[in-house]
Design a protein around this motif. Sequence first.
Motif, PDB file in Angstrom:
ATOM      1  N   GLU A 137       1.055  -1.151   0.051  1.00 15.47           N
ATOM      2  CA  GLU A 137      -0.092   0.046   0.166  1.00 15.47           C
ATOM      3  C   GLU A 137       0.864   1.310  -0.020  1.00 15.47           C
ATOM      4  N   THR A 138       1.967   1.033  -0.164  1.00 14.99           N
ATOM      5  CA  THR A 138       2.847   2.283   0.147  1.00 14.99           C
ATOM      6  C   THR A 138       2.733   3.389  -0.834  1.00 14.99           C
ATOM      7  N   ARG A 139       2.532   3.180  -1.924  1.00 13.95           N
ATOM      8  CA  ARG A 139       2.547   4.304  -3.058  1.00 13.95           C
ATOM      9  C   ARG A 139       1.413   5.213  -2.546  1.00 13.95           C
ATOM     10  N   ARG A 140       0.159   4.686  -2.120  1.00 12.56           N
ATOM     11  CA  ARG A 140      -1.113   5.701  -2.259  1.00 12.56           C
ATOM     12  C   ARG A 140      -1.668   5.682  -0.694  1.00 12.56           C
ATOM     13  N   THR A 141      -0.727   5.725   0.227  1.00 17.71           N
ATOM     14  CA  THR A 141      -1.098   5.888   1.688  1.00 17.71           C
ATOM     15  C   THR A 141      -0.419   7.008   2.353  1.00 17.71           C
ATOM     16  N   MET A 142      -1.289   7.977   2.873  1.00 17.21           N
ATOM     17  CA  MET A 142      -0.611   9.277   3.365  1.00 17.21           C
ATOM     18  C   MET A 142       0.205   9.151   4.414  1.00 17.21           C
ATOM     19  N   THR A 143       1.058   9.726   4.550  1.00 15.94           N
ATOM     20  CA  THR A 143       1.991   9.499   6.093  1.00 15.94           C
ATOM     21  C   THR A 143       2.225  11.103   6.451  1.00 15.94           C
ATOM     22  N   ARG A 144       1.695  12.164   5.934  1.00 17.69           N
ATOM     23  CA  ARG A 144       1.939  13.390   6.241  1.00 17.69           C
ATOM     24  C   ARG A 144       1.660  13.447   7.852  1.00 17.69           C
ATOM     25  N   VAL A 145       2.645  14.364   8.454  1.00 18.55           N
ATOM     26  CA  VAL A 145       2.433  14.608   9.797  1.00 18.55           C
ATOM     27  C   VAL A 145       1.832  16.120   9.829  1.00 18.55           C
ATOM     28  N   PRO A 146       0.760  16.556  10.417  1.00 19.46           N
ATOM     29  CA  PRO A 146       0.121  17.689  10.031  1.00 19.46           C
ATOM     30  C   PRO A 146       0.864  18.695  11.076  1.00 19.46           C
ATOM     31  N   ASP A 147       0.817  20.120  10.529  1.00 18.93           N
ATOM     32  CA  ASP A 147       1.140  21.154  11.299  1.00 18.93           C
ATOM     33  C   ASP A 147       0.404  21.429  12.525  1.00 18.93           C
ATOM     34  N   TYR A 308      -3.661  13.220  22.768  1.00 15.70           N
ATOM     35  CA  TYR A 308      -4.446  13.378  21.578  1.00 15.70           C
ATOM     36  C   TYR A 308      -4.060  12.654  20.246  1.00 15.70           C
ATOM     37  N   VAL A 309      -5.071  12.097  19.553  1.00 15.88           N
ATOM     38  CA  VAL A 309      -4.453  11.330  18.258  1.00 15.88           C
ATOM     39  C   VAL A 309      -4.511  12.461  17.154  1.00 15.88           C
ATOM     40  N   PRO A 363      -8.283  18.643  15.634  1.00 16.72           N
ATOM     41  CA  PRO A 363      -7.507  18.805  16.881  1.00 16.72           C
ATOM     42  C   PRO A 363      -8.247  18.714  17.839  1.00 16.72           C
ATOM     43  N   GLY A 364      -8.139  17.935  18.962  1.00 21.24           N
ATOM     44  CA  GLY A 364      -8.765  18.025  20.160  1.00 21.24           C
ATOM     45  C   GLY A 364      -9.958  16.974  20.114  1.00 21.24           C
ATOM     46  N   SER A 365     -10.423  16.382  18.995  1.00 16.42           N
ATOM     47  CA  SER A 365     -11.644  15.653  18.925  1.00 16.42           C
ATOM     48  C   SER A 365     -11.590  14.131  19.313  1.00 16.42           C
ATOM     49  N   VAL A 366     -10.372  13.770  19.170  1.00 13.53           N
ATOM     50  CA  VAL A 366     -10.215  12.154  19.782  1.00 13.53           C
ATOM     51  C   VAL A 366      -9.036  12.187  20.723  1.00 13.53           C
ATOM     52  N   LYS A 367      -9.592  11.984  22.056  1.00 10.40           N
ATOM     53  CA  LYS A 367      -8.491  11.934  23.111  1.00 10.40           C
ATOM     54  C   LYS A 367      -8.499  10.564  23.720  1.00 10.40           C
ATOM     55  N   ILE A 368      -7.419   9.852  23.937  1.00  6.86           N
ATOM     56  CA  ILE A 368      -6.901   8.645  24.570  1.00  6.86           C
ATOM     57  C   ILE A 368      -6.595   9.124  26.116  1.00  6.86           C
ATOM     58  N   PHE A 369      -7.175   8.574  27.170  1.00  8.40           N
ATOM     59  CA  PHE A 369      -7.059   8.680  28.570  1.00  8.40           C
ATOM     60  C   PHE A 369      -5.901   8.150  29.007  1.00  8.40           C
ATOM     61  N   ASP A 370      -5.099   8.327  30.120  1.00  8.77           N
ATOM     62  CA  ASP A 370      -4.127   7.674  30.806  1.00  8.77           C
ATOM     63  C   ASP A 370      -4.738   6.403  31.268  1.00  8.77           C
ATOM     64  N   GLY A 371      -4.008   5.331  30.864  1.00 11.32           N
ATOM     65  CA  GLY A 371      -4.444   4.086  31.504  1.00 11.32           C
ATOM     66  C   GLY A 371      -5.564   3.475  30.779  1.00 11.32           C
ATOM     67  N   GLU A 372      -6.197   4.058  29.676  1.00 13.18           N
ATOM     68  CA  GLU A 372      -7.179   3.276  28.983  1.00 13.18           C
ATOM     69  C   GLU A 372      -7.101   2.225  28.299  1.00 13.18           C
ATOM     70  N   ALA A 398      -0.090  13.153  20.422  1.00  9.55           N
ATOM     71  CA  ALA A 398       0.291  14.487  21.190  1.00  9.55           C
ATOM     72  C   ALA A 398       0.058  14.526  22.495  1.00  9.55           C
ATOM     73  N   ASP A 399       0.849  15.226  23.405  1.00  3.92           N
ATOM     74  CA  ASP A 399       0.522  15.250  24.657  1.00  3.92           C
ATOM     75  C   ASP A 399      -0.418  16.448  24.922  1.00  3.92           C
ATOM     76  N   GLN A 400      -0.059  17.486  23.913  1.00  2.00           N
ATOM     77  CA  GLN A 400      -0.840  18.803  24.142  1.00  2.00           C
ATOM     78  C   GLN A 400      -1.189  19.281  22.642  1.00  2.00           C
ATOM     79  N   LEU A 401      -2.308  20.089  22.526  1.00  2.00           N
ATOM     80  CA  LEU A 401      -2.825  20.587  21.446  1.00  2.00           C
ATOM     81  C   LEU A 401      -2.184  21.778  20.929  1.00  2.00           C
ATOM     82  N   ALA A 402      -2.294  22.329  19.825  1.00  4.90           N
ATOM     83  CA  ALA A 402      -1.455  23.572  19.359  1.00  4.90           C
ATOM     84  C   ALA A 402      -2.100  24.736  19.934  1.00  4.90           C
TER      85      ALA A 402
END
Length: 451
Positions: A137-147, A308-309, A363-372, A398-402
């Motif tokens: 799937e390497t050619r057509r899978t996005m890997t961009r890390v957003p700003d 935050y995912v 940003p901020g819409s999907v959060k995983i809680f500690d120990g979840e 990410a530990d924190q939001l922008a």
Amino acid sequence: MRRIFLSMMLLFGVLLLLILSVQISESVFSEVNGEKSSVFLTPKFVLGAGSVCNKYYHNVDFPRGHIALKDFNAEIVDESGSSVPLYETYIHHWVILRYYAPKDTDTNKERDSGKMIMVRNSGFCKNLGQYFGFGSETRRTMTRVPDPYGIEVGNPAEIPDGYEERWLINLHAIDLRGVEDQFGCTECKCDLYNVTKDEYGTPLKLGYTGGLKCCYDKTQCRVREGFRNIKRGVYLKYTVKWVDWEETILPVKIYVFDVTYTAKRGSDSESPCKIEYDVEACDRTSAGIDTICVDNKKTSLVLPNGGYVIYGVAHQHSAGIGSALYGQDGRLICTSLPVYGDGNEAGNEDGNIVGMSTCYPQPGSVKIFDGETLVLESNYRSIEKHTGVMGYFYILVADQLARPSRREIYKLEILKYTWLLVLMGVVAAIGAVFSFLRKDEKYGGYQLLGI
């Protein structure tokens, strides 16, 4: 005259070969708005019909310094630089790993030196320490890390004294030209490779009929009788994008989950994962011919430190129909579905997974809680048996939001004062109406002129 012509043609041929060799060996660098990009090549590897390459390339070309990785993708190319389709050279997988090595250690000897320090991702599997990695799937899978996020590497404060940061690529490719059963070769079915022992000489366990233990380096998948075998050189071409590290960049942690992970709470959370598993064929005779045959494999895992995912994607093999990651309360964190090709060109090969859908949550819409406790599921079609399939899920957390930029803060301030002015206007209007009504009540109302 003829001799001169032949000499010129020979000279032209030599020059052409030199140009091609320079083009295929040099990296290509560019920079746009502070983001840098380089294209690199692994050393050349030679494949014949049905042959397998499973190589480890140490200290490969890679950007140096304290940087934030923004993107990484790769593909197989031939000696002219052209993309090679999967039905000729199948990419079982490629991964890139980070490690520290003594500065004076020769690349060819660093593995035996015992001084390599692997710098794994934040996931649970000791044997899945990669920073990036895909397959067909390497050619057509996005890997961009957003700003404004980035994968931080090269921090001098983290590198031990006397060491330097290096990168390692593991590439597993199978030449499918002329083979009897392309799909069987990609699933590494042991009978097609005529393998009864693994690469270390250990006999295969009873019931092991396909997987990585049968398609290791230099093994051979069965080729059609009479097929003309022509060897050729190919490369893994990989493109890296990055920016210089700044305090405004927010670092992300990489997690690679495997659906074969079985460790329980309180046990070794960094236990090895099985990497692959088999999908057994469903019994359509007892269930009915119209039965939808789906193998659903699940596992649960506890994430000690949440966040935050920022990004998510799965990795599956052919016959895969999607994977999903859920939170403890059943909420969906990310779904990743395969894209199957329907053509002949590279990146759209018929019947192959040529891409995976990705998740870029707001940003901020999907959060995983500690120990979840998270639940990972991987789904495959099971009309027939499949061997050596994979069910990985890759997320960036990410530990924190922008923080809002100065421009965004200015807009918020303008909006706040605009609403304040509107509110003052409404209050003034209400006051005027109230004053009018009181005046009307005092003087008995106003009379219309001319009546």
